[in-house]
Motif scaffolding. Sequence first.
Motif, PDB file in Angstrom:
ATOM      1  N   LEU A   1      -4.538  -5.344  -2.793  1.00 35.54           N
ATOM      2  CA  LEU A   1      -4.396  -3.896  -2.624  1.00 35.54           C
ATOM      3  C   LEU A   1      -5.690  -3.127  -2.907  1.00 35.54           C
ATOM      4  CD1 LEU A   1      -0.892  -3.466  -4.270  1.00 35.54           C
ATOM      5  CD2 LEU A   1      -1.445  -2.951  -1.896  1.00 35.54           C
TER       6      LEU A   1
ATOM      7  N   PHE B   1       0.816  -1.216   0.000  1.00 37.74           N
ATOM      8  CA  PHE B   1       0.000   0.000   0.000  1.00 37.74           C
ATOM      9  C   PHE B   1       0.853   1.271   0.000  1.00 37.74           C
ATOM     10  CE2 PHE B   1      -1.960   3.425   2.503  1.00 37.74           C
ATOM     11  CZ  PHE B   1      -3.006   3.746   1.645  1.00 37.74           C
TER      12      PHE B   1
ATOM     13  N   LEU C   1      -6.511   0.585  -1.111  1.00 39.75           N
ATOM     14  CA  LEU C   1      -6.466   1.720  -2.049  1.00 39.75           C
ATOM     15  C   LEU C   1      -7.831   2.400  -2.146  1.00 39.75           C
ATOM     16  CD1 LEU C   1      -4.270   0.300  -4.986  1.00 39.75           C
ATOM     17  CD2 LEU C   1      -3.585   1.975  -3.258  1.00 39.75           C
TER      18      LEU C   1
ATOM     19  N   VAL D   1      -8.840   5.999  -3.766  1.00 42.62           N
ATOM     20  CA  VAL D   1      -8.362   5.742  -5.132  1.00 42.62           C
ATOM     21  C   VAL D   1      -9.474   5.077  -5.940  1.00 42.62           C
ATOM     22  CG1 VAL D   1      -6.646   4.503  -6.524  1.00 42.62           C
ATOM     23  CG2 VAL D   1      -5.985   5.507  -4.326  1.00 42.62           C
TER      24      VAL D   1
ATOM     25  N   MET E   1       0.752   3.704  -3.157  1.00 37.62           N
ATOM     26  CA  MET E   1       0.050   4.972  -2.899  1.00 37.62           C
ATOM     27  C   MET E   1       0.955   6.170  -3.210  1.00 37.62           C
ATOM     28  SD  MET E   1      -3.009   5.701  -2.037  1.00 37.62           S
ATOM     29  CE  MET E   1      -3.726   7.343  -2.056  1.00 37.62           C
TER      30      MET E   1
ATOM     31  N   ILE F   1       0.807   6.649  -6.888  1.00 35.80           N
ATOM     32  CA  ILE F   1      -0.499   7.208  -7.282  1.00 35.80           C
ATOM     33  C   ILE F   1      -0.549   8.710  -6.977  1.00 35.80           C
ATOM     34  CG2 ILE F   1      -2.976   7.191  -6.690  1.00 35.80           C
ATOM     35  CD1 ILE F   1      -2.605   4.077  -6.337  1.00 35.80           C
TER      36      ILE F   1
END
Length: 496
Positions: A469, A442, A473, A478, A446, A449
Amino acid sequence: LGGTGGGMARDAAELEEICRRGLRASPVGQVLLERSVAGWKEIEYEVMRDGRDNCITVCNMENFDPVGIHTGDSIVVAPSQTLTDKEYHRLRTAALKIIRALGVEGGCNVQFALDPASDRYVVIEVNPRVSRSSALASKATGYPIAKVAAKIAVGLNLDEIRNPVTGTTSALFEPALDYVVVKIPRWPFDKFAHAQRALGTQMKATGEVMAIGRSFEEALLKAVRSLEIGTYGLWLPEFARASDEQILSALEQGDDRRLFLLAEAVRRGIAPAELSRRTGIDRFFLEKIRKVVEIEEGLRRQGVSPEALRRAKRAGVADVQVATLTGLEEEDVRARRREWGVLPVYKMVDTCAAEFEAGTPYFYSTYDEEDEVTPSDRPKVVVLGAGPIRIGQGIEFDYSSVHCVWALREAGLEAVIVNNNPETVSTDFNTADRLYFEPLVFEDVMNVIEKERPLGVIAQFGGQTAINLVGPLARAGVTILGTSPEDVDRAEDRER
């Protein structure tokens, strides 16, 4: 092949057992007995040669474990960390002489054993082809060995082949690394609970992970959390109850848990010099493990401060590990990191240590000052890869991920892939528009992202690794493209 019938004998009983097994496997009823070089350093050079006798070394690699453990079962570091300048150039010269003498055109892998107590070395083997190490060297440097070797095979010379990373230099330019790469094998002992875990000359790993960092310890810890074995640092709960004698005895035997055993021994105050004597592992690596353990102890005693957190992150310590050591939740550590500005930057793998302009879309994270990555304004999607090959998670997931990336690019979207397996097509730097070589957990996903700000994430092609995930997320806000997180959970949870 693959070490069948081979082995290293430490006493007469082992010699008899290995010979019996070897004779049984031999089609001609013979075994070859050789002088043992167990305990010597194992060093590899990836060498390229063309039809005009131009030669370069693409990369040199050093095994964390000494000779006696198959290189496929050993932690490997690139470039080598413990060689003197003289040793490095001596072995490099030998590797170039060997590829010339054998007349190999293309890629070649030369493995050496180097006596740490003298200047003696021997050649263990030469692979006149691409090998497991070639894939690792390609991903470690960004220099595509197989692609260049194919062009040499059809008659091109190294100076006529363009370096696909820089786009300006030729393939005759030796890659320079301004970072450290660590490979850790992934073993199947979680599925085969009663298998013989001891490692030797016969390879037992099913796959491997690779990580890139600015220091050995950062790359090592990133690789550990890429393994997906339930730990985020150099700690396994089963060793907490073992006595010092049991720890030392297990270290001398050597199995897939040796890295974690070494950290446990350091926590108990056993000196790196003693551990080096018992295992043959260079003190340099053991001192690095001691540094990680000291950072852990500091967090446990003093808690989290901006300075302590920055130091921990630079050494590769995961948010989860910081939380465990300080009694916080992972979300709290993440929130404090952001508040204090302790954020990762992204560096480029460019084969030339930033000496030339490079347009390669191949990145890794580190806790440094300068960020080398500027995200584009195009609409983009992040695809989660499958991580290491293991029982139940094979190459088919990488095949799916790559086709997903191609389909996204065909649709006019920018495809960003996150993966950590050096043996796969998804981690070729020219498969996706952007490649992030990162752990599939994660925290690291992340971070990517937040850097790229994609339209969403596609998780359904990366097997169980990516599916795991989806929940974390989605909870972080997300967008998961395709099957909704709710429906993923319903399909996954047998009770539901």
